[in-house]
Design a protein around this motif. Structure first.
Motif, mmCIF file in Angstrom:
data_model
loop_
_atom_site.group_PDB
_atom_site.id
_atom_site.type_symbol
_atom_site.label_atom_id
_atom_site.label_comp_id
_atom_site.label_asym_id
_atom_site.label_seq_id
_atom_site.Cartn_x
_atom_site.Cartn_y
_atom_site.Cartn_z
ATOM 1 N N ARG A 103 32.159 44.571 54.222
ATOM 2 C CA ARG A 103 31.213 43.534 54.644
ATOM 3 C C ARG A 103 31.728 42.121 54.372
ATOM 4 O O ARG A 103 31.312 41.166 55.029
ATOM 5 C CB ARG A 103 29.884 43.703 53.904
ATOM 6 C CG ARG A 103 28.916 44.707 54.524
ATOM 7 C CD ARG A 103 27.524 44.482 53.956
ATOM 8 N NE ARG A 103 26.535 45.359 54.575
ATOM 9 C CZ ARG A 103 26.015 46.418 53.983
ATOM 10 N NH1 ARG A 103 26.402 46.727 52.762
ATOM 11 N NH2 ARG A 103 25.111 47.161 54.592
ATOM 12 N N ASN A 137 36.012 39.221 57.353
ATOM 13 C CA ASN A 137 35.921 39.046 58.806
ATOM 14 C C ASN A 137 37.328 38.907 59.361
ATOM 15 O O ASN A 137 38.063 37.985 58.995
ATOM 16 C CB ASN A 137 35.108 37.801 59.159
ATOM 17 C CG ASN A 137 33.641 37.952 58.822
ATOM 18 O OD1 ASN A 137 33.069 39.019 58.997
ATOM 19 N ND2 ASN A 137 33.034 36.891 58.307
ATOM 20 N N LYS A 159 29.465 45.635 60.030
ATOM 21 C CA LYS A 159 29.875 44.357 60.615
ATOM 22 C C LYS A 159 29.062 43.973 61.840
ATOM 23 O O LYS A 159 28.978 42.801 62.194
ATOM 24 C CB LYS A 159 31.365 44.415 60.992
ATOM 25 C CG LYS A 159 32.298 44.741 59.836
ATOM 26 C CD LYS A 159 32.205 43.708 58.728
ATOM 27 C CE LYS A 159 32.655 42.344 59.189
ATOM 28 N NZ LYS A 159 32.554 41.336 58.107
ATOM 29 N N GLU A 160 28.481 44.956 62.527
ATOM 30 C CA GLU A 160 27.778 44.663 63.772
ATOM 31 C C GLU A 160 26.674 45.695 64.000
ATOM 32 O O GLU A 160 26.928 46.900 64.007
ATOM 33 C CB GLU A 160 28.758 44.678 64.949
ATOM 34 C CG GLU A 160 28.125 44.326 66.277
ATOM 35 C CD GLU A 160 29.133 44.332 67.409
ATOM 36 O OE1 GLU A 160 28.707 44.318 68.571
ATOM 37 O OE2 GLU A 160 30.351 44.359 67.123
ATOM 38 N N SER A 203 42.058 36.183 59.122
ATOM 39 C CA SER A 203 40.795 36.714 58.607
ATOM 40 C C SER A 203 40.292 35.804 57.508
ATOM 41 O O SER A 203 40.960 34.841 57.121
ATOM 42 C CB SER A 203 41.019 38.125 58.044
ATOM 43 O OG SER A 203 42.008 38.093 57.020
#
Length: 629
Positions: free
Chosen positions: A9, A12, A77-78, A438
């Motif tokens: 989590r 990114n 993440k989504e 990232s």
């Protein structure tokens, strides 16, 4: 204090390259796997009862659990209501499939519950339960609902009631390691002492012998009326034929007495992953010394240049030292996708207890080469094996599914959780192992560390810090030179930058084509080309030469102009020069040596992109070395 993995989590990934790979896995790979499982009815095996007309494969439960784990990583993440509904469907099936005492396994539910725990050596009850436990960790991290934790803890308490060193318990352990990983991961999530005790038992009991020199598997075979020398006999004989050699599953001796990596490669890696976690949690120096021996033997004698492991097709595992063939047909180049997947995770675990560039280098090589090319760029086709050479006229196409489908879900698992490979942290220190664009928000702090880079195509990296932390930045061994805008101390291949607030570091690594030569003990006078972390190959689709009979001049190689390959943009090819063999009479032996013709320009592309554009099927990583004159 050991390093902690970066939670999925908290990372990114913004890299155009890796975002494309992750998106393909999320949108194509996971749906393709679920569709295949449901169309073949594998998905529903947990709902079957005793006497069902179709017997499930002993592995099918694990395929369900692995795709649930992979889906949970992406859901962290989504949000995706449709995918979440499928995950909950699987959780419902698990809860309904559990027997009153906690046991869960579709194979023995259908075959007859009275036969459970009678063949740990060949069957996969504990292996499947290990994957359920790992799925539980991912699911509960996502939901914190307890819906899967409840049945999984009940199942593991049942296992603890059956196995152990206490009087009246079976002194058994799994024929295929995996539950050990799940136990330790769940222990770190919920802190239940039984989980650590059981994992330690399974790891330390493996390979123990009685006063007569016999193993648990010998006694187990006799108890069910079998012959210890009929390995993989009985229920599994239709699938496997192996001699009695317990090094196949690393149970020929305790880990602390082992001197080399042996046997089935996936089993070995799962074993070492769990043992490394055990070292981190308990500080067992004797086990750590054994793992160091295993690492040295594997990386110095039994590791493919692509990061693949497991040369021998016959047992999907390690062979003698330096026996690293190129082709599937030779039986000495298996390089199973799951083995590379597991190697990457072992490297990750070793980095937690020993921040050393040697682990990150192998992790990166495996990730970009042995692992990444196993899934087609269509997202729905896969390689089980990853040879370094294929022949013209015999294209090696990826498959949409396998009877033993362990590899496709592992691809999705790694791509869904790969943020945890990039960073780790401890005590106001953030380590960067992979240069992938990232950012990480360090748990429990307001520190954000971000990377901007176009790796693997360029060697420039801009690292920015919001907040205050020290950094440990990997210096890859493939870079002849590097520069840093901030000075620091280099230790074990990591550049340590002192703690400062809102820092910025500019790194630049030399990224150019390099020729690699094999150890003379491998007995092949050949050359391979690499560029940064990427291993390159030549394919017939790019070259007007006979790929099966081409030699590479031991001369300069250079970058080509960036191109697009099968939807991957900005690919940097490599230009080299070779010669094609001029073949005369088609005879096995000749009175004159074969000769090579005029010079030919050769185009090399990254190995992971192979077999995505048609062609006749000719591909090779290694090419015969020819004199440059």
């Amino acid at each position: 204090m050991a390093f902690q993995q970066a939670p999925v989590r908290n990372v990114n990934i913004t890299s155009a390259f890796w975002s494309q790979m992750q998106r393909c896995s999320r949108e194509k790979t996971i749906p393709a796997i679920i569709k295949a499982q449901k169309s073949l009815k594998h998905w529903y095996c947990l709902t079957w009862k005793e006497g069902h007309e179709v017997q499930p494969h002993p592995f099918w439960d694990s395929d369900i659990y692995k795709i649930v784990e992979a889906a949970c990583y992406f859901l962290m993440k989504e949000k995706d209501d449709g995918l979440m509904a499928i995950v909950e469907e699987a959780v419902d099936m698990v809860r309904a499939a559990q027997h009153p005492d906690g046991y869960i396994n579709s194979y023995y539910t259908v075959l007859g519950i009275n036969k459970r725990w009678t063949n740990l050596r060949d069957m996969h009850e504990l292996y499947c339960l290990g994957h359920l436990t790992e799925a539980c960790v991912a699911y509960e991290t996502l939901t914190n609902s307890g819906r899967l934790l409840e049945p999984v803890l009940k199942a593991l308490r049942h296992v603890d009631s059956v196995f152990g060193s206490e009087p009246g318990k079976k002194r058994g352990y799994p024929g295929h390691q995996e539950i050990e990983i799940g136990l330790l991961r769940l222990y770190e999530l919920c802190g239940e002492p039984m989980l650590l005790k059981l994992a330690k038992y399974f790891i330390s009991e493996r390979g123990q012998r009685d006063d007569k020199g016999e193993m648990y598997f010998d006694h187990e075979a006799r108890a069910r009326g079998g012959d210890p020398y009929d390995h993989f006999g009985g229920e599994m004989k239709a699938w496997f034929e192996y001699p009695r050699d317990y090094s196949y599953n690393q149970s020929d001796r305790p880990l602390t007495e082992a001197t080399e990596v042996k046997g089935h490669a996936v089993r070995a890696m799962y074993y070492y992953i769990a043992a490394t976690d055990l070292v981190r949690l308990t500080g067992d120096n004797e086990v750590k010394a054994a793992l160091d021996r295993m690492w040295a033997d594997m990386t110095e004698r039994k590791l493919y240049i692509t990061g693949g492991i497991g040369a021998m097709r016959q047992w999907e595992g390690f062979g003698a030292k330096y026996v690293l063939g190129d082709t599937e047909e030779s039986g000495t180049c298996y390089a199973e996708t799951c083995a590379c997947f597991a190697l990457i995770l072992w490297c990750q675990r070793m980095l937690q207890i020993d921040l050393n560039v040697k682990y990150a280098d192998v992790m990166e090589i495996g990730l970009y080469n042995g692992f990444l090319g196993a899934v087609g760029l269509d997202g729905g086709s896969f390689y089980y094996q990853n040879p370094l050479r294929t022949f013209s006229g015999h294209p090696k196409e990826r498959s949409t599914w396998f009877e033993v489908a362990c590899c496709p879900p592992n691809v999705a698992k790694l791509l869904g959780s790969m943020g945890s490979l990039i960073y780790s942290f401890k005590d106001n220190l953030v380590a960067i192992h992979l240069y992938i664009e990232s950012e990480i928000t360090v748990p429990g702090t307001d520190v954000i560390v971000a990377q901007m880079t176009r790796m693997p195509w360029t060697g420039d990296v801009l690292i920015s810090v919001k907040g205050s932390t020290a950094l440990a930045l990997r210096i890859p061994t493939w870079a002849d030179e590097y520069s840093s805008s901030v000075q620091g101390e280099v230790k074990d291949g990591y550049l340590y930058i002192p703690q400062s607030k809102d820092a910025e570091v500019k790194l630049s690594f030399t990224l150019k084509p390099r020729k690699v030569y094999p150890n003379p003990a491998m007995e092949k006078d050949q050359i391979c080309i690499t560029r940064g972390p990427l291993v390159y190959c030549i394919e017939d689709v790019d070259n007007e030469v006979d790929i099966d009979h081409v030699g590479l001049l031991d001369d300069s190689v250079s970058d080509g102009e960036p191109i697009n390959i099968a939807g991957v943009s900005g690919v940097v090819p490599v230009r080299a020069t070779g010669r094609e063999l001029v073949r005369g009479e088609s005879r096995l032996y000749a009175w004159q040596p074969w000769r090579y013709g005029d010079k030919k320009s050769l185009l090399y592309v990254p190995y992971f992109l192979r077999a995505n554009r048609g062609g006749k099927g000719g591909m090779t990583v290694w090419a015969r070395r020819l004199d440059a004159s």
